[in-house]
Scaffold this active site. Structure first.
Site, PDB file in Angstrom:
ATOM      1  N   HIS A   1       0.693  -1.509  -0.323  1.00  0.00           N
ATOM      2  CA  HIS A   1       0.002  -0.417   0.287  1.00  0.00           C
ATOM      3  C   HIS A   1       1.132   1.557   0.159  1.00  0.00           C
ATOM      4  O   HIS A   1       1.822   1.193   0.410  1.00  0.00           O
ATOM      5  CB  HIS A   1      -0.906  -0.232   1.309  1.00  0.00           C
TER       6      HIS A   1
ATOM      7  N   ASP B   1      -7.725  -5.295  -0.030  1.00  0.00           N
ATOM      8  CA  ASP B   1      -8.207  -6.716  -0.894  1.00  0.00           C
ATOM      9  C   ASP B   1      -8.332  -7.481  -0.489  1.00  0.00           C
ATOM     10  O   ASP B   1      -8.567  -8.394  -1.725  1.00  0.00           O
ATOM     11  CB  ASP B   1      -7.862  -5.786  -2.449  1.00  0.00           C
TER      12      ASP B   1
HETATM   13  C1  SDX Z   1      -6.245   0.070  -3.248  1.00  0.00           C
HETATM   14  O1  SDX Z   1      -4.723   4.521  -1.955  1.00  0.00           O
HETATM   15  C2  SDX Z   1      -5.477   3.451  -1.371  1.00  0.00           C
HETATM   16  O2  SDX Z   1      -6.030   4.602  -0.745  1.00  0.00           O
HETATM   17  C3  SDX Z   1      -5.795   2.223  -2.376  1.00  0.00           C
HETATM   18  C4  SDX Z   1      -6.868   1.817  -1.382  1.00  0.00           C
HETATM   19  C5  SDX Z   1      -8.552   2.470  -1.537  1.00  0.00           C
HETATM   20  O3  SDX Z   1      -8.511   2.315  -0.410  1.00  0.00           O
HETATM   21  O4  SDX Z   1      -8.355   3.520  -1.871  1.00  0.00           O
HETATM   22  O5  SDX Z   1      -6.841   1.692   0.071  1.00  0.00           O
HETATM   23  C6  SDX Z   1      -7.724   0.171  -2.048  1.00  0.00           C
HETATM   24  O6  SDX Z   1      -6.189   0.394  -4.591  1.00  0.00           O
HETATM   25  C7  SDX Z   1      -5.312  -1.330  -2.218  1.00  0.00           C
HETATM   26  C8  SDX Z   1      -4.038  -1.579  -2.752  1.00  0.00           C
HETATM   27  C9  SDX Z   1      -5.006  -2.219  -3.742  1.00  0.00           C
HETATM   28  N1  SDX Z   1      -3.967  -3.056  -5.245  1.00  0.00           N
HETATM   29  C10 SDX Z   1      -3.300  -4.632  -4.965  1.00  0.00           C
HETATM   30  O7  SDX Z   1      -2.563  -4.742  -3.776  1.00  0.00           O
HETATM   31  C11 SDX Z   1      -2.090  -4.213  -5.671  1.00  0.00           C
HETATM   32  C12 SDX Z   1      -1.013  -5.253  -5.708  1.00  0.00           C
HETATM   33  N2  SDX Z   1       0.007  -3.425  -5.246  1.00  0.00           N
HETATM   34  C13 SDX Z   1       0.800  -3.235  -5.174  1.00  0.00           C
HETATM   35  O8  SDX Z   1       0.776  -3.460  -6.804  1.00  0.00           O
HETATM   36  C14 SDX Z   1       1.693  -2.031  -4.417  1.00  0.00           C
HETATM   37  O9  SDX Z   1       1.520  -2.400  -3.732  1.00  0.00           O
HETATM   38  C15 SDX Z   1       0.357  -0.814  -4.531  1.00  0.00           C
HETATM   39  C16 SDX Z   1      -0.126  -0.349  -6.123  1.00  0.00           C
HETATM   40  C17 SDX Z   1      -0.655  -0.698  -3.446  1.00  0.00           C
HETATM   41  C18 SDX Z   1       1.458   0.428  -4.269  1.00  0.00           C
HETATM   42  O10 SDX Z   1       2.143   0.606  -4.348  1.00  0.00           O
HETATM   43  P1  SDX Z   1       3.323   2.097  -4.316  1.00  0.00           P
HETATM   44  O11 SDX Z   1       2.628   2.497  -3.615  1.00  0.00           O
HETATM   45  O12 SDX Z   1       3.556   2.954  -5.944  1.00  0.00           O
HETATM   46  O13 SDX Z   1       4.665   0.852  -4.331  1.00  0.00           O
HETATM   47  P2  SDX Z   1       6.170   0.630  -5.202  1.00  0.00           P
HETATM   48  O14 SDX Z   1       5.349  -0.173  -6.520  1.00  0.00           O
HETATM   49  O15 SDX Z   1       6.838   2.181  -5.339  1.00  0.00           O
HETATM   50  O16 SDX Z   1       6.550  -0.992  -4.564  1.00  0.00           O
HETATM   51  C19 SDX Z   1       7.713  -0.902  -3.688  1.00  0.00           C
HETATM   52  C20 SDX Z   1       8.557  -1.690  -3.753  1.00  0.00           C
HETATM   53  C21 SDX Z   1       8.739  -2.190  -5.035  1.00  0.00           C
HETATM   54  O17 SDX Z   1       9.738  -3.026  -5.138  1.00  0.00           O
HETATM   55  P3  SDX Z   1      11.417  -2.636  -5.037  1.00  0.00           P
HETATM   56  O18 SDX Z   1      11.452  -2.051  -6.647  1.00  0.00           O
HETATM   57  O19 SDX Z   1      11.621  -1.541  -4.161  1.00  0.00           O
HETATM   58  O20 SDX Z   1      12.281  -3.444  -5.636  1.00  0.00           O
HETATM   59  O21 SDX Z   1       7.371  -3.096  -3.290  1.00  0.00           O
HETATM   60  C22 SDX Z   1       7.252  -4.094  -4.343  1.00  0.00           C
HETATM   61  C23 SDX Z   1       7.803  -2.636  -5.711  1.00  0.00           C
HETATM   62  O22 SDX Z   1       8.531  -3.576  -6.181  1.00  0.00           O
HETATM   63  N3  SDX Z   1       6.101  -4.054  -3.869  1.00  0.00           N
HETATM   64  C24 SDX Z   1       5.734  -5.441  -4.177  1.00  0.00           C
HETATM   65  C25 SDX Z   1       4.145  -5.767  -4.296  1.00  0.00           C
HETATM   66  N4  SDX Z   1       3.782  -4.030  -4.040  1.00  0.00           N
HETATM   67  C26 SDX Z   1       4.839  -2.951  -4.396  1.00  0.00           C
HETATM   68  N5  SDX Z   1       6.149  -6.495  -4.725  1.00  0.00           N
HETATM   69  C27 SDX Z   1       5.374  -7.696  -4.860  1.00  0.00           C
HETATM   70  N6  SDX Z   1       3.681  -7.271  -4.590  1.00  0.00           N
HETATM   71  C28 SDX Z   1       2.880  -6.342  -4.307  1.00  0.00           C
HETATM   72  N7  SDX Z   1       2.163  -6.006  -3.884  1.00  0.00           N
END
Ligand code: SDX
Length: 429
Positions: free
Chosen positions: A306, A363
């Site tokens: 998140h 989720d």
């Molecule tokens: C919702 O914003 C809100 O409030 C949203 C929400 C709401 O109520 O409105 O809470 C609802 O959208 C919840 C999130 C639902 N999405 C998912 O579950 C999809 C999976 N999660 C990710 O794609 C991610 O965690 C996000 C999109 C939720 C957040 O993305 P960020 O903040 O841009 O984080 P990032 O992509 O920069 O990741 C940071 C690091 C990266 O690794 P490095 O490059 O540092 O090596 O963490 C890793 C990412 O690859 N990472 C994950 C991951 N989420 C982040 N690696 C594996 N699995 C994951 N789910």
């Protein structure tokens, strides 16, 4: 504590005021930065940028805290209803008995859609994505009720808010019935908000059915937990559109489109697809987690991570307990829940997730309850939109009632070609 920040660029120094919120969050106010220094800030993805000051929802991502108008969501999910929580989020206070009775009556008064709107469903192909239908039909609502004006017309705003909250449920259920070729079911006056949604989703003219109170309460709590979440992608979209003074229907229809993406509201569908793929393949969760950590696999653990929560999402914590209770009471054993619990256990002990502070978000478990309730997979994000409607409406109202409000228009840093002259076709390679 300092009341300003100093930015030094070369030999120049700029003092920038600090803004402090009621929860002692601090921000550097850069409203005058460009005028004073010629500089702008750049923050792709807005991870460090506040777009507004808001009185609606507070999140402490480090401590896993979420409150609507100061009330912890755990208490609202336990003691309130979605409609009462919607009133709180939109109007700022819990309603007294008269206020809630009047609000509920408005919701009942507006639960039917205009009969001419029913024919719009005929224009969609059978496999039309329900989120596309929802966004289109919310905008269509605006065509049938053009009297929406700014919230300074309190009575009109309250009626429009009640209309959208009530009708979004009717539109959602109708889009499902259309997709399966069933007759659209009319709402009943004697059912609760969520009970009516279940009635319109699953009843048929030849099959009288009463919503299961257990499922009704579980879905009502899901709506409460989704009701707002400060400046997430879809809510920021609603505020962006609202800032041009666009009407409420256009603004929330844009929010539906933003919510659709798998990184946002579409994640509840992606989680179930992920769990189902693991189940079908027989792959161990350890092997799946290893793949997720390998960047070359371009795979993510959906429902984890998140932008704001660097701790367990309090909604996920509540939903995990609720999932267990609902499935036990319904006597359902869902193998996907076993896989989800195993995935969580493995991930939370793995340095990759620990270092990145990746925890289950809202989720990760919500889809399993919706499956148990018989909600079809392609309706999961629609239910997220139904739940988020009060938050979108409240944010729209904050933008429209801000006496100093300006259209949202971010700047950029240009990285394209520098000036060049037109080349006639004959001289091009
Ligand atoms: C919702 O914003 C809100 O409030 C949203 C929400 C709401 O109520 O409105 O809470 C609802 O959208 C919840 C999130 C639902 N999405 C998912 O579950 C999809 C999976 N999660 C990710 O794609 C991610 O965690 C996000 C999109 C939720 C957040 O993305 P960020 O903040 O841009 O984080 P990032 O992509 O920069 O990741 C940071 C690091 C990266 O690794 P490095 O490059 O540092 O090596 O963490 C890793 C990412 O690859 N990472 C994950 C991951 N989420 C982040 N690696 C594996 N699995 C994951 N789910």
């Amino acid at each position: 504590m300092a009341d300003k920040a100093r930015l030094t660029v070369g030999t120049e120094a700029y003092d920038l005021p600090l803004v402090v919120g009621t929860e002692n969050e601090r921000a550097v106010d850069i409203a005058q930065l460009r005028a004073e220094s010629g500089l702008i800030t750049l923050d792709e993805g807005y991870g460090n940028t506040g777009s507004c000051q808001s009185r609606i929802t507070f999140i402490d991502g480090e401590r896993g805290i979420l409150r609507y108008r100061g009330y912890p969501i755990e208490q609202l999910a336990e003691h309130s209803t979605f409609l009462e929580t919607a009133y709180l989020i939109i109007f700022g206070e819990l309603p007294n008995e008269q206020q809630f009775r009047e609000f509920r009556e408005l919701i009942s008064e507006h639960m039917f859609i205009h009969e001419a709107m029913r024919h719009h469903f005929e224009g969609f192909p059978p496999n039309a994505p329900p989120m596309a239908i929802l966004s289109a039909m919310i905008n269509t609502l605006g065509c049938f009720e053009p009297q929406i004006t700014g919230p300074e017309d309190e009575e009109n705003f309250t009626a429009a808010a009640a209309r959208i909250i009530s009708k979004v449920r009717t539109i959602a259920a109708a889009s499902y019935k259309k997709a399966i070729g069933d007759p659209i079911i009319y709402p009943r006056f004697d059912l609760s908000y969520t009970g009516n949604f279940l009635h319109m989703m699953f009843c048929r003219p030849n099959k009288l059915c009463e919503p299961d109170p257990l499922i009704e309460r579980a879905l009502d709590q899901i709506f409460i937990l989704h009701a707002d979440h400060e400046q997430n992608c879809s809510t920021s979209t609603v505020r962006m559109v609202a800032s041009s003074q666009a009407n409420l229907y256009a603004s929330v229809a844009a929010g539906v489109c933003a919510l659709w993406g798998p990184l946002h509201g579409g994640a509840n569908v992606a989680v179930i697809n992920m769990l189902e793929a693991i189940r079908q393949s027989g792959e161990s969760v350890e092997s799946f987690v290893t793949k997720v950590k390998d960047k070359r696999a371009h795979s993510r653990l959906m429902g984890f991570g998140h932008r704001v929560y660097k701790n367990y999402d309090p909604r996920a914590k509540f939903l995990k307990a609720s999932t267990d209770a609902v499935l036990n009471k319904l006597g359902i054993h869902d193998p996907l829940l076993d896989i989800a619990v195993q995935l969580e256990s493995v991930a939370l002990r793995d340095p990759y997730f620990i270092e990145r502070k990746l925890y289950p978000n809202v989720d990760f478990y919500s889809g399993i309850i919706m499956r148990a309730a018989g909600i079809p997979l392609d309706m999961f994000t629609v239910l997220f939109a139904i739940g988020r409607m009060p938050g979108w409406i409240a944010n729209w109202r904050e933008v429209h009632t801000d006496p100093h409000g300006r259209i949202y228009r971010p700047r950029q840093i240009y990285t394209g070609p520098t000036a060049r002259d037109y080349v006639p076709m004959s001289e091009r390679r």
